[in-house]
Each structure stands twice: as C-alpha cells, then as structure tokens.
Write an enzyme that holds these catalytic residues in place. Structure first.
Site, mmCIF file in Angstrom:
data_model
loop_
_atom_site.group_PDB
_atom_site.id
_atom_site.type_symbol
_atom_site.label_atom_id
_atom_site.label_comp_id
_atom_site.label_asym_id
_atom_site.label_seq_id
_atom_site.Cartn_x
_atom_site.Cartn_y
_atom_site.Cartn_z
ATOM 1 N N LYS A 117 -42.108 -61.973 -65.644
ATOM 2 C CA LYS A 117 -42.888 -60.884 -65.060
ATOM 3 C C LYS A 117 -42.798 -59.716 -66.039
ATOM 4 O O LYS A 117 -41.742 -59.112 -66.213
ATOM 5 C CB LYS A 117 -42.303 -60.508 -63.698
ATOM 6 C CG LYS A 117 -43.101 -59.465 -62.974
ATOM 7 C CD LYS A 117 -42.612 -59.367 -61.525
ATOM 8 C CE LYS A 117 -43.421 -58.398 -60.699
ATOM 9 N NZ LYS A 117 -43.420 -57.036 -61.195
ATOM 10 N N CYS A 406 -18.679 -39.198 -33.673
ATOM 11 C CA CYS A 406 -18.499 -38.565 -32.361
ATOM 12 C C CYS A 406 -17.602 -39.371 -31.417
ATOM 13 O O CYS A 406 -17.300 -38.918 -30.321
ATOM 14 C CB CYS A 406 -19.857 -38.329 -31.705
ATOM 15 S SG CYS A 406 -20.691 -39.849 -31.232
HETATM 16 S S1 IVH Z 1 -49.089 -63.262 -61.238
HETATM 17 C C1 IVH Z 1 -50.731 -61.101 -57.089
HETATM 18 N N1 IVH Z 1 -47.718 -63.182 -63.421
HETATM 19 O O1 IVH Z 1 -46.672 -58.067 -61.345
HETATM 20 C C2 IVH Z 1 -50.589 -60.918 -58.492
HETATM 21 N N2 IVH Z 1 -48.077 -61.128 -62.281
HETATM 22 O O2 IVH Z 1 -46.174 -57.395 -58.295
HETATM 23 C C3 IVH Z 1 -50.266 -62.221 -59.132
HETATM 24 N N3 IVH Z 1 -47.095 -59.182 -63.402
HETATM 25 O O3 IVH Z 1 -49.136 -55.934 -60.888
HETATM 26 C C4 IVH Z 1 -49.830 -61.929 -60.439
HETATM 27 N N4 IVH Z 1 -46.249 -60.265 -65.116
HETATM 28 O O4 IVH Z 1 -49.646 -57.335 -62.898
HETATM 29 C C5 IVH Z 1 -48.217 -62.460 -62.410
HETATM 30 N N5 IVH Z 1 -46.535 -63.312 -65.378
HETATM 31 C C6 IVH Z 1 -47.032 -62.573 -64.389
HETATM 32 C C7 IVH Z 1 -46.863 -61.170 -64.323
HETATM 33 C C8 IVH Z 1 -47.403 -60.488 -63.240
HETATM 34 C C9 IVH Z 1 -46.402 -59.086 -64.552
HETATM 35 C C10 IVH Z 1 -47.429 -58.036 -62.521
HETATM 36 C C11 IVH Z 1 -48.842 -58.022 -62.020
HETATM 37 C C12 IVH Z 1 -48.777 -57.269 -60.714
HETATM 38 C C13 IVH Z 1 -47.324 -57.296 -60.370
HETATM 39 C C14 IVH Z 1 -47.183 -57.948 -59.023
#
Ligand code: IVH
Length: 673
Positions: A117, A406
């Site tokens: 992520k 209390c």
């Molecule tokens: S899948 C519903 N893959 O995380 C969105 N998101 O909380 C499904 N993000 O703002 C996204 N890296 O932009 C996905 N490898 C990844 C990601 C990713 C960063 C971000 C995405 C979104 C947030 C979700």
C-alpha cells in the site's frame, strides 16, 4: 534527426536561430524533444530551451497538433471538478497477522493478490475509446475530485496514450515521490514525501510540477470486464504502466506468510508504504462480494504497526472519561519507541485488559500505531520468546470494582467498563465541561481551573458555568482578576450559536456536529428531538442503530441541563444560521496569506452563504482554503494544511483542500445560482 543530447553550444545555436526558424521546423523540433521525453524517457534538451521552443510555437501556430496534446484546451482547467465514473473508495483496515487471517476467512475466496500500500495520493486517469488521455483527477471526496491533468501529463511514467484499446479505460493508482528523489532534494525542507507530492500534484504551474519528478504506480483498471487481478496487471503492464510488487496466494495462511515476507522487504523499497493490500484475485467473486459506501468487501489493508519495543509493566491506572467509560492505561518502564520515550501506553478498553491477563512486572510489547499513539499490544509468554518471557510469579491485576474517581460501583457493557453514577463523578463532569467549552469555542478555562471550581462546589455541571461570579473564579490557581472578569464576561455575553453546535457540545457518544445538524434539520428544535422515537431517528440517512440509541438515552439525561444552557445563549434561527444559504452546513478554515481578498472578508462571504468558519481543522471540516500569496512550499509546511492532508486519509473525513482561486470559483458559482 539524431537522438543525441544537445550540447550547450548546440542549444545556444538553436536559441540564436529561434526568431528565424520556420513553423514547420519548430513543430518538428518540439515533437522530437517531446517524444523523446515522454515516450523514450530521454531528456535531449534543457527545460529552459524546450520551453522557449514551445512558447514560440504557441505564438506562431496555436493550432499545432503537438500543442493540443499538452494544452489546457485539451485536458481541462486545473482544479476543476471531475465527477468519478465510479466512486473512489477507501480500504477496510486490519492490524496484526491474526486480525488479517480472521478478516480473510470472513471474506472467503480461493485466490488472493498481495501488493504494497503506497503512501501517496490516489489518482484516476481516464482514456477514451481510442486510448487517448482524457482526464486525470484526485480522489477528492470519493465521488468527485480535482482535475490535475496538466500536472499528471508531466509524470513521465504515465502513458499519454494506450495502444490496442477498443473502449474507454480508467486506470487508478498512486502518485508518490521516490525516497531517493526526496532525500536528494527535499528532505531538509519538507517533512515527508507524501505532503510534497500532494503539493506538487496540485501545483498551478505544470512546469514547476514537472521539476518534482513524481512517480506513479497503477493498481486498478476499470472498463474492460477482465477475469482476474492478474489479467489486469498484464494489461496495465502492456500499456506501459509501472506496477508495485505483486504476489499471489491461495489460502489465508499463505496470504499471511506472503504479507509478513513483504513487510520484511519494505525497507528496501524506494517509496514509502503504510501497509499491504490484500484483494480477492477473481473479479467475478469481487463483483459478488460488492462494496459498502466506504470500502470494497473484497479487499483489506493490512496496516504496518510502527516500531515495537519490549519493556516491563509497572502498573495499570484507570482514568474516567467524559462519557463515564473507565479506561485502563499501562504504566511501563520508560522505553524508546519510534524515536520517543514512552512510559504510558493505551490498553484500549476493559475487554483488552481482561484478555491480556496482566501482572506486575510482565514483559510487554509496546507499539506506536501509525507511528503515534503507544499501545500495549501483547504480553510475552514462554512460548513466544524464552529469553524475554514473563516470570509467572505475581498475581494477575484486577479491574476496579469501584470508580477510581468517585467510588461508585462499576459495570461492564460489551468491552467497556463504566462508572454507574456519571452525573456525580467529578472526572466525568470535568471532561464534559472541557469538551463543552471546546466545541462552544469558549477559551480561557483550563482543566486546572475547572477541577478547582468543581472541588469547591462553585460549579456542578456545564450549565452552572453561566452563573459563575468572577470573584469565585479568581480564587483559583493561575488566575488574576482581569482574566477572571474576561472569561466570565465571555461566558455570560449571550453569544449566538446554531442549535447543532450546542447539541454537539453536550458530547453524547457518536453525536458530533454533523449528526447534530442532521437532527436539527429533521426535528427543528430540542423538543422535536426529545419527542422523536427510535424509528424516526433511524430514518435519517447517516444515523445508525448505535448512535440512535445514544441519542435517545442521552437526550433523556441531558434535557434539563440543556434547557438551562439555552436560557443563557441565543440560538440562531434556522433562517439566520447554517441551515439556509447555498453553503448551508459547510465549514471553511483558511490558511496562509491570501491574495485575492483578505481572510476576514473571505470568512464573511462564506458566512453570508450559510457556512461556518471554525478556528481549527478537525475531521468535521468541509473545506481548507490556502492563500496564494504564499509559495506552495510555504503552504505545505502550514500546520493546518498538514493536518488537513492527514485527515484526508481517514475514511470518515470528506475534507477538501482548495486553493484560493478554486475557492473563488466555488463562491462565484454559488452567487450565480
Ligand atoms: S487498491 C478501494 N492498492 O489506499 C480502493 N490501493 O485506503 C482500492 N493505495 O486511497 C485500492 N496503494 O489510493 C490499492 N496497492 C494499492 C494501494 C492502494 C495505495 C491507496 C488508495 C486508496 C487507499 C485506500
């Protein structure tokens, strides 16, 4: 034409010829340097010289095809609203391997994908049925974002056109700045690459944006009906997108192992990550699982927990909050975690305390979740680590049978321990008063003063604040005559408030400003809310079971006190207040130096349209406006701006950050209505 990088002498020669170069040659030159830059990642010419060629061509032949590829006429104006074809959602989060495994079992699937992520900014890029770039937008409010096309076209790794396309395609992914780029040029000045990338993406001048050399990883493709995530990955790669590392696994156990292996790799990546995304691999199964308004039901974000440290437990203290909940806090031998010394760690709630089975001297693991709040995550037992194991000598610590403040008895509801007499408990009342003053934007009385006043029975609850005498107040510590007089006169000046703000200030669980506004909109006044039954409250979109119960029970408890308070303030009538006007129920905070109008004037204008102008950035805020008299480098260091950016990451926050000129067009669009 050669593909060599131009020498300085060649560039100088080109510039000296510029006034005489024909349009045809100029077009060819721009096209050649443009293609080398965009399609082959080669910089053959300096930015300054290229810009001069580009501008000369613009002056001589504004219709030139190559200009159309990059011009504003083609990609729309920066900052314009772009409606997302499908909402851009968040991800459901889990912490720790066992929560992840449990979550995956609940979802249920035969194949999974695992990717990092990326800690950047979500971006949507749309291409038309011929594969030509159409528009790029930020996630914004999920339903609509901001046009950032001109800057996105300056991100080299984003293809400007897609080959072999037969239908419109949307690519979603994350814009970020690599760590090496950040460390090479910006780490001394900026706090982190994410804030900088956000500023660079929203930068007004695409040329300046280009200098930041942002990167992009694609993680989703919408449009064609594909079978699996792997097919999406292949197609994205064939279009020329860069993708984050990608693994596949079959069972929840295998996923957990792959996630933990990936977490170990994290240090070697040239970008910041804040977790790992696990998705159901099969698109048909994804469709059948569907989505909530917040997040898809077929994916989870396993969030990194931050650094952990081991120390020993000294004791557990219990503190009583404004809602009457008695929360355990672990007192530990001081230990360094993520760069700071920690001596107290959250134990979350009574249920967690029970589950951990703590005893004095136990070896415990402290983690700063999201790098901030320290949590006591687990007790080390013999099985987990022999050397660090907790000697099983001391008896288990017990939760209090009486309220530590209390002395009333306690009771457990779900995982929470409560004081049974919150109306008489000084800690609860002090907390309620502090919260009330904060939401009512009444400053000056701090915790110490409130506790002294309570101790001497000079106040007993929130409404008694309005009867205070300055002479009583100035007996307290850190309080002079003048200050006491000022505080009391402010309290008793019959200030005007929208009813929703007063209700929110009463601090019922789950009833913040947003919910309070919904209640006032639906039931008009306190009497109306008081009379409403559960079904009527549940009819309001945005209020669920738990909050409805809290409203019913809470109003019963606060009704006398609230009626008393309402005698001492003026409630702005709905026609004067934020229930009316085109910006009804919206709130605005301003930061930085404004250039088009001064801040006071801007605040006045939004208030005239029904909006509110609180003093600080909170998760209930709708808009943060930054002035454009300052450079964006300066803005991105502003505390309000940084807080707003951080809040945008959270699921229940719909805050939009607008530049002053975007704000101006927003205002203008409302005045035209
Ligand atoms: S899948 C519903 N893959 O995380 C969105 N998101 O909380 C499904 N993000 O703002 C996204 N890296 O932009 C996905 N490898 C990844 C990601 C990713 C960063 C971000 C995405 C979104 C947030 C979700």
């Amino acid at each position: 034409m050669s593909d060599d990088v131009l020498t300085m002498a060649q560039e100088a020669e080109l510039l000296s010829r510029l006034p005489n170069i024909t349009v045809v040659e100029l077009e060819k030159l721009v096209e050649r340097f443009h293609n080398a830059y965009w399609n082959e990642s080669k910089t053959l010419i300096s930015d300054i010289t290229y810009d001069q060629l580009f501008e000369r061509l613009q002056a001589l032949n504004p219709q030139a095809a190559i200009l159309g590829v990059l011009g504003e006429a083609y990609v729309g104006q920066a900052g314009d609203r772009v409606d997302h074809a499908y909402p851009m959602l968040s991800l459901d989060k889990v912490y720790g391997a066992s929560a992840l495994e449990e979550g995956l079992i609940k979802i249920g699937a035969k194949d999974w994908t695992i990717t990092p992520k990326i800690d950047g900014l979500a971006l949507s890029i749309r291409y038309d049925a011929q594969g030509k770039f159409k528009v790029a937008a930020t996630r914004g409010r999920g339903t609509h974002g901001e046009n950032v096309s001109a800057n996105v076209l300056n991100i080299r790794t984003i293809p400007k056109s897609l080959e072999n396309v037969v239908e419109p395609i949307e690519v979603r992914g994350e814009v970020f700045m690599t760590l090496s780029r950040f460390e090479e040029g910006y780490s001394k000045e900026f706090q982190n690459p994410r804030n900088l990338a956000s500023g660079a993406l929203k930068q007004k001048d695409p040329k300046r944006s280009r200098k930041y050399e942002l990167s992009f990883f694609a993680y989703d493709l919408l449009g064609p009906m594909l079978k699996s995530e792997a097919e999406k990955q292949d197609l994205l790669q064939s279009f020329g997108f860069q993708l984050p590392p990608f693994h596949e696994a079959k069972t929840p156990k295998e996923v957990v192992n792959a996630v933990l292996a990936m977490e170990r790799e994290r240090a070697s990546w040239d970008y910041e990550t804040d977790g790992i995304v696990v998705k159901v691999a099969d698109c048909e199964r994804q469709r059948s699982l569907g989505e909530t308004a917040h997040h898809p039901r077929y994916a989870l974000a396993y969030k990194f927990q931050g650094e952990a440290a081991i120390t020993s437990l000294k004791s557990v203290s219990w503190s009583v909050g404004r809602t009457g909940v008695i929360t355990p806090v672990a007192e530990v031998e001081p230990v360094f975690v993520s760069g700071a010394s920690v001596s107290r760690a959250s134990l979350h709630h009574w249920g967690m305390f029970q589950a951990l089975q703590l005893s004095e001297g136990a070896r415990v693991e402290i983690v700063r979740r999201g790098g901030v709040i320290p949590h006591l995550e687990r007790v080390l037992n013999e099985a987990s680590n022999k050397a660090e194991a907790t000697p099983q000598t001391k008896p288990l610590l017990q939760s209090p049978e009486r309220c530590p403040c209390c002395g009333s008895s306690t009771r457990v509801v779900n995982d929470f321990l409560y004081c049974v007499a919150p109306n008489q408990c000084p800690d609860v009342i002090a907390g309620q008063i502090q919260y009330f003053l904060k939401v009512m934007e009444l400053q000056g009385l701090g915790e110490v003063h409130i506790r002294t006043l309570l101790k001497h029975n000079l106040i007993t609850n929130r409404s008694s604040l309005f009867h205070l005498d300055p002479s009583e107040l100035c007996d307290g510590p850190r309080m002079g005559e003048k200050l006491a007089a000022k505080i009391v006169s402010e309290l008793q000046s019959r200030r005007a408030y929208p009813l929703a703000q007063v209700i929110a200030a009463m601090g019922l669980e789950g009833v913040g400003l947003q919910t309070a506004r919904l209640l006032v909109q639906r039931f008009a006044d306190v009497e109306g809310i008081y009379q409403a039954n559960r079904e009527q409250i549940l009819e309001i979109h945005g209020i669920g079971d738990i909050v409805a119960d809290s409203i019913i029970q809470g109003f019963e408890m606060i009704s006398d006190e609230l009626s008393e308070i309402l005698k001492y303030i003026i409630v702005t009538s709905p026609s004067m207040s934020s229930n009316d006007g085109p910006l009804a129920n919206k709130s605005f905070v301003f930061t930085g130096k404004m250039s088009l109008m001064d801040r006071k004037h801007a605040q006045k204008r939004v208030r005239e349209q029904g909006a509110q102008t609180p003093s600080s950035v909170t998760k209930d805020l709708d808009y943060l406006i930054y002035g454009e008299a300052d450079t964006f480098e300066k803005i991105s260091k502003s505390t309000k701006y940084r807080k707003a950016l951080k809040l945008q990451e959270s699921d229940d926050c719909a805050l939009a950050i607008l530049s002053e000129s975007e704000f101006k067009s927003l205002l203008d669009s409302f005045s035209e209505r």
